[in-house]
Design a protein around this motif. Structure first.
Motif, short mmCIF file in Angstrom:
data_model
loop_
_atom_site.label_atom_id
_atom_site.label_comp_id
_atom_site.label_asym_id
_atom_site.label_seq_id
_atom_site.Cartn_x
_atom_site.Cartn_y
_atom_site.Cartn_z
N MET A 56 -43.49 27.83 41.69
CA MET A 56 -44.50 27.58 42.85
C MET A 56 -45.39 28.83 43.13
N PHE A 57 -46.52 27.93 44.03
CA PHE A 57 -47.85 29.00 44.08
C PHE A 57 -47.66 30.21 44.64
N ILE A 58 -46.97 30.44 45.84
CA ILE A 58 -46.97 31.72 46.58
C ILE A 58 -45.99 32.73 45.60
N ALA A 83 -54.74 24.36 50.18
CA ALA A 83 -55.97 25.10 50.37
C ALA A 83 -55.55 26.51 50.61
N LYS A 84 -54.48 26.89 51.42
CA LYS A 84 -53.99 28.18 51.99
C LYS A 84 -53.95 29.08 50.74
N TRP A 85 -53.58 28.84 49.68
CA TRP A 85 -53.32 29.54 48.38
C TRP A 85 -54.42 29.60 47.46
N TYR A 86 -55.40 28.69 47.69
CA TYR A 86 -56.50 28.53 46.76
C TYR A 86 -57.14 29.78 46.35
N SER A 129 -52.10 17.73 33.22
CA SER A 129 -53.15 17.01 33.18
C SER A 129 -54.32 17.32 34.57
N ASN A 130 -53.66 16.66 35.51
CA ASN A 130 -54.50 16.90 36.71
C ASN A 130 -54.87 18.12 37.31
N PHE A 131 -53.77 19.11 37.10
CA PHE A 131 -54.03 20.56 37.66
C PHE A 131 -55.24 21.11 36.75
N GLU A 132 -55.00 21.03 35.35
CA GLU A 132 -55.94 21.61 34.45
C GLU A 132 -57.52 20.90 34.66
N SER A 133 -57.47 19.84 34.86
CA SER A 133 -58.74 19.06 35.06
C SER A 133 -59.33 19.67 36.44
N ARG A 134 -58.85 20.16 37.61
CA ARG A 134 -59.01 20.86 38.63
C ARG A 134 -59.36 22.21 38.56
N ASN A 135 -58.69 22.80 37.47
CA ASN A 135 -58.81 24.29 37.23
C ASN A 135 -59.29 24.53 35.76
N PRO A 136 -60.34 24.32 35.40
CA PRO A 136 -60.65 24.34 33.77
C PRO A 136 -60.46 25.53 33.36
N ARG A 137 -60.23 26.68 33.67
CA ARG A 137 -60.05 27.99 33.24
C ARG A 137 -58.52 28.11 32.87
N LEU A 138 -57.81 27.10 33.44
CA LEU A 138 -56.12 27.31 33.17
C LEU A 138 -56.14 26.00 32.12
N LYS A 139 -56.02 26.45 30.82
CA LYS A 139 -55.94 25.43 29.84
C LYS A 139 -54.61 25.91 28.73
N GLY A 140 -53.81 24.77 28.22
CA GLY A 140 -53.01 25.16 27.23
C GLY A 140 -51.68 25.40 27.82
N GLY A 141 -51.47 24.79 28.98
CA GLY A 141 -50.19 25.01 29.55
C GLY A 141 -49.01 24.51 28.96
N LEU A 142 -47.54 24.66 29.14
CA LEU A 142 -46.49 23.75 28.33
C LEU A 142 -45.94 22.84 29.53
N VAL A 143 -45.19 21.97 28.87
CA VAL A 143 -44.62 20.94 29.80
C VAL A 143 -42.92 21.30 29.51
N ILE A 144 -42.34 21.52 30.48
CA ILE A 144 -40.52 21.60 30.46
C ILE A 144 -40.19 20.70 31.54
N HIS A 145 -39.70 19.45 31.30
CA HIS A 145 -39.02 18.55 32.03
C HIS A 145 -38.08 19.09 33.06
N ASN A 146 -37.90 18.65 34.22
CA ASN A 146 -36.69 18.96 35.15
C ASN A 146 -35.35 18.53 34.16
N GLY A 147 -34.41 19.39 34.45
CA GLY A 147 -33.18 19.02 33.56
C GLY A 147 -32.08 18.38 34.45
N ILE A 148 -31.53 17.59 34.07
CA ILE A 148 -30.64 16.52 34.92
C ILE A 148 -29.34 16.23 34.48
#
Length: 365
Positions: free
Chosen positions: A92-94, A121-124, A146-165
C-alpha cells in the motif's frame, strides 16, 4: 533450494483487511520456507486477535505518529538497519513511500505492492517524488495494473500476483428448501463498501422472502442501525459483526452480494467463489475482471440501488441448478489462478529473483 533470505514486510497497519491478510499469509509462508521475516506496522493497530503472537512471527508496531514522530523515524530506521534485509516488500501507498525513503540510505531490494488503481490525493506528491526507487511493482489484478499505469505513465512493466485464497476441499450443497433466500455479505463498515446502496436496494424488494447476513466490524458506528430502522428492513438484514471464520456463513448461504464502489481485488468475493457461491458485485475494476474471466454471477452499476435490487431479484429467480453452475465455475477458476499455494510460490520465486532481471524472469514462467 535457494539460501534463506531476510525479508521485511512493511504495512500501514495490521488491520483485518484484504491486503493485511495477504501480507500475513506471505509472512507465514516465507517463515515456513526457512526465511527470516520481520513485519513492520507503521501504526500500533493489530486486529488479528493474537494470531501474530501465536504464529511466532517477529513484528514491530510503531507508536502513534502524532506524539512519537521523531522517535518513530529513529526506531524504524534503526530496526531496518539492524535487520539488514535483502528484500523489503511494501504493501500500500504510505508503506511504499516509507520503504522508498529507507532504501535511499539502506541497501535492500524493494518490491512495492499496489492494491488499488487510484492514488489518494494525500499521497500523490510524495509518491511521485519517490517514483523509480522500486525494483519491482506488483499489482493484485490486471485491471489495477492497467488503470494505475495509464494514470502514471512513468510506472510501466509491473507484475501481477493475485490474492492467494484457501480453497476448501469440499463445499456445502445448496438445499434451496428453506423458502427464504439467504444472502451473505462480508466487509467491514468502511466508506468504500457503500452499505447505504445495499440497504436501499433491500428496501426496494423487502416484500420478497430473503435475508442478508452482513459480516463485518462496525467500529462503533450506529448509523447502520438507524438506516435499517428508517428503511424498515429490520427483518431482512442481520448485522452479525466481525467473525474470524466466515466459512460457516458462506456454506449456509445461497448467494453473495457486495456493493463496494472502490476495491482492488476483494478477498471477500474470492472467498465466496472458493465456497462455490454465485456472486452479485458492483461493476468496478477488480470485480469486472473476475466476471469477465469467468461467468460466476452478475454485475450491477455501482451506487445504483435500483439496478442492484433488480439483480438481486434476478439471482433469486434463477433455478437452484443454475446457481450451482455459476458457483462451481467460480470455484474451478480460483483453483487454477488464485489457490494459496500457487500464489505464495509466485511471491517466493519473485523474492528469490530480485537480483536478476525480474521482468524477463516473469515472462519465461
Amino acid at each position: 533450494m535457494k539460501d534463506p533470505k531476510r525479508v521485511i514486510l512493511l504495512t500501514p497497519s495490521m488491520s483485518k483487511g484484504g491486503a493485511e491478510t495477504q501480507l500475513l499469509k506471505l509472512a507465514l509462508f516465507l517463515k515456513s520456507e526457512g526465511d527470516q521475516v520481520l513485519i513492520i506496522s507503521l501504526k500500533p493497530i493489530d486486529e488479528f486477535n493474537g494470531l501474530l503472537e501465536r504464529s511466532g512471527l517477529e513484528v514491530l508496531f510503531l507508536n502513534n505518529w502524532s506524539s512519537h514522530f521523531l522517535s518513530n523515524l529513529r526506531l524504524l530506521h534503526s530496526r531496518v538497519k539492524s535487520f539488514q534485509p535483502q528484500v523489503m516488500v511494501a504493501f500500500m501507498f504510505i508503506a511504499i513511500i516509507f520503504a522508498r525513503l529507507l532504501k535511499k540510505s539502506l541497501r535492500f531490494k524493494l518490491i512495492s505492492s499496489i492494491r488499488i488503481s487510484v492514488l489518494p490525493a494525500k499521497w500523490y506528491l510524495p509518491f511521485k517524488l519517490t517514483a523509480g526507487l522500486d525494483d519491482v511493482l506488483v499489482y493484485n489484478s490486471l485491471a489495477a495494473k492497467s488503470n494505475f499505469e495509464s494514470r502514471n505513465p512513468r510506472l510501466k512493466g509491473g507484475l501481477v500476483i493475485h490474492n492467494g485464497i484457501s480453497i476448501p476441499a469440499d463445499t456445502a450443497e445448496m438445499s434451496g428448501k428453506s423458502g427464504v433466500f439467504r444472502w451473505v455479505c462480508v466487509g467491514h463498515f468502511r466508506w468504500n463498501k457503500d452499505y447505504p446502496t445495499l440497504f436501499k436496494a433491500i428496501a426496494l424488494i423487502r416484500d420478497q422472502h430473503f435475508c442478508v447476513d452482513i459480516l463485518g466490524e462496525l467500529n462503533g458506528a450506529d448509523w447502520p442501525y438507524r438506516m435499517i430502522e428508517e428503511l424498515n428492513i429490520q427483518d431482512r438484514v442481520n448485522l452479525i459483526g466481525f467473525r474470524p471464520d466466515i466459512a460457516a456463513y458462506l456454506n449456509e448461504s445461497d448467494a453473495f452480494v457486495l456493493s463496494s464502489f472502490s476495491e482492488g481485488m476483494p478477498n471477500a468475493v474470492l472467498e465466496a467463489m472458493a465456497h462455490a457461491l454465485p456472486v452479485l458485485i458492483s461493476d468496478i475494476d477488480g470485480n469486472r475482471e473476475l466476471l469477465e474471466a469467468v461467468k460466476c454471477g452478475f454485475l450491477f452499476e455501482k451506487q445504483n440501488e435500483y439496478e442492484l435490487a433488480t439483480r438481486m431479484l434476478n439471482m433469486m429467480d434463477i433455478s437452484l441448478s443454475e446457481r450451482k453452475e455459476l458457483g462451481e465455475r467460480g470455484r474451478q477458476y480460483l483453483k487454477m489462478e488464485f489457490s494459496e499455494g500457487f500464489v505464495m510460490r509466485q511471491w517466493k520465486a519473485l523474492i528469490e529473483k530480485t537480483n536478476d532481471d525480474v521482468r524477463n524472469f516473469w515472462n519465461t514462467k
